[in-house]
Design an enzyme around this catalytic site. Sequence first.
Site, PDB file in Angstrom:
ATOM      1  N   GLU A   1     -21.860 -12.538   1.158  1.00 20.64           N
ATOM      2  CA  GLU A   1     -21.389 -11.152   1.230  1.00 20.64           C
ATOM      3  C   GLU A   1     -21.984 -10.468   2.458  1.00 20.64           C
ATOM      4  OE1 GLU A   1     -20.096  -7.605   1.273  1.00 20.64           O
ATOM      5  OE2 GLU A   1     -19.240  -8.983  -0.217  1.00 20.64           O
TER       6      GLU A   1
ATOM      7  N   HIS B   1      -3.492  -1.680 -14.188  1.00 19.13           N
ATOM      8  CA  HIS B   1      -2.043  -1.482 -14.243  1.00 19.13           C
ATOM      9  C   HIS B   1      -1.400  -2.384 -15.286  1.00 19.13           C
ATOM     10  CE1 HIS B   1      -1.844   1.066 -10.656  1.00 19.13           C
ATOM     11  NE2 HIS B   1      -2.779   0.284 -10.146  1.00 19.13           N
TER      12      HIS B   1
ATOM     13  N   SER C   1      -8.679   3.782  -7.412  1.00 21.21           N
ATOM     14  CA  SER C   1      -8.202   4.620  -8.511  1.00 21.21           C
ATOM     15  C   SER C   1      -8.705   4.177  -9.874  1.00 21.21           C
ATOM     16  CB  SER C   1      -6.674   4.646  -8.518  1.00 21.21           C
ATOM     17  OG  SER C   1      -6.168   5.084  -7.277  1.00 21.21           O
TER      18      SER C   1
ATOM     19  N   ARG D   1      -7.771  -0.097   1.354  1.00 19.93           N
ATOM     20  CA  ARG D   1      -7.001  -1.175   0.739  1.00 19.93           C
ATOM     21  C   ARG D   1      -6.659  -2.235   1.780  1.00 19.93           C
ATOM     22  NH1 ARG D   1      -2.960   3.304  -1.187  1.00 19.93           N
ATOM     23  NH2 ARG D   1      -4.391   4.522   0.082  1.00 19.93           N
TER      24      ARG D   1
ATOM     25  N   ILE E   1      -5.030  -8.994  -1.215  1.00 16.61           N
ATOM     26  CA  ILE E   1      -5.032  -8.597  -2.631  1.00 16.61           C
ATOM     27  C   ILE E   1      -5.037  -7.072  -2.707  1.00 16.61           C
ATOM     28  CG2 ILE E   1      -6.094  -8.949  -4.878  1.00 16.61           C
ATOM     29  CD1 ILE E   1      -5.149 -11.533  -3.631  1.00 16.61           C
TER      30      ILE E   1
END
Length: 479
Positions: A31, A49, A45, A310, A333
């Site tokens: 990472e 979903h 958000s 995003r 993604i």
Amino acid sequence: MYDVAVIGCGIIGAATAFSLSMYQLNVVVLERENDVALGATRANSAIIHAGYDPEPGTKMARLNVRGCEMAQALCAQLDVPYLNNGSLVLAFSEEEMATVRELYARGEANGVPGQRILTGDEVRAMEPYVSNEVVGALYAPSAGIVNPWEYAIAMAEVAVQNSVEVRLNAGVTAIARIPGGYRITAGDQTVDARYVVNCAGVDSAVMHEMVAPKAFTIYPVRGDYYLMDKCESVRARRVLFQCPSALGKGVLVSPTVHGNLIVGPDAVACEDGHRVNTTAEGLAYVKKAAARSVPSIDYRSAIRNFAGMRANSDQKDFVIGMAAENFLDLAGIKSPGLSSAPAIGEEAVKLLSENGLALTPKANPVTTRKCVRFKSLSEDEKREAVRRNPLYGRVICRCETITEGEIVDAIHSPIPPCSLDGVKRRAGSGMGRCQGGFCGPRVLEILARERKLDPTEILKDRAGSWILACETKEEAKRV
């Protein structure tokens, strides 16, 4: 040589490491940041979903529905805050009702359970603060909300307990083929691995092109948000979407698992996928767009603005597949990536197995995680917790009732934080109305004490975000 190297530890890298950790494998996660879940995973958000939006037959559709199915049980297993509160896609015209019907048909094809088309009056009976202009909606009861960064942290922590190695501050700069696998250069260290899984988010195309010809392009997209105080949470009980457009799912209004209200995002293309900052223009757009759904939101109760990034791509579907021998892409993604994450982790293991990775299940892997959340305990449980550890009796974060015991637990967790925001993401300190104004200095002291560091070494968040430069009184003497 490691069996598998996972590049990136956002929600996708964490889910992949979690799934791999159930097998007798030697796995390392690389990472680039000083903590896990510091990219798109920490600022989004927070929606699980239902799965009506993706085109039927796509990986996105299949993995979204599967990930949504997995979420509630997995969050309970990992002690991650989750609420199955359902979602509504609001329509403001007959033209938009046609979009609602199209989404319903997609949902049926994708296997979304229980969805219904509602009239405007039925919507307002469920959501009293919704605009009178709403003429109907798609209701998807399987949707939910989650703590996104804790979802990732929990999976990564369990992976570590199952002997996965997580290396932080290990940004990948080169990948080269060697006999039997790959040699990965990450800063001043090298890692050899038989298989590589590319979960690098906004950098995933860069990782791909180190081993294979260009196949996709990542277009980072920034989104601004308002986080409202808990008093505004009454404005929405469910996730309230507007009809989607080419830019995405649009500005939403939703409760959070912490009891707040979130409003956003907009969608602005960016060149630098690592530079995330809010803009006045973006926030103004969000405010105006959200008023269409819920006109009565009081923005004087905003306690924080933030922006997320995003990793959108030029592909309509997720980029999931073998890019080269023993090199797996989990790239592009975009939303619904958070919803799909645990299913993508499963998919990664399946694809690696099909490409020669031998999988032997561990006899007794760690599969659960438990956190003390003091304010949620009964009175008897609180007394017992304080008896066991008096630090649970000392409240540090007054807004969220987070105790010193919880903060110390976070600091000594399987992936220890090095910053105030790292503690915040694990324990919840600083999440309330004052946003750390009162508890921040005390958390800094505790973090320095427990990590045996000088207070000037403690960071606010990412590398370089120092809080203190020196002892003020000593500096005054020198001057």
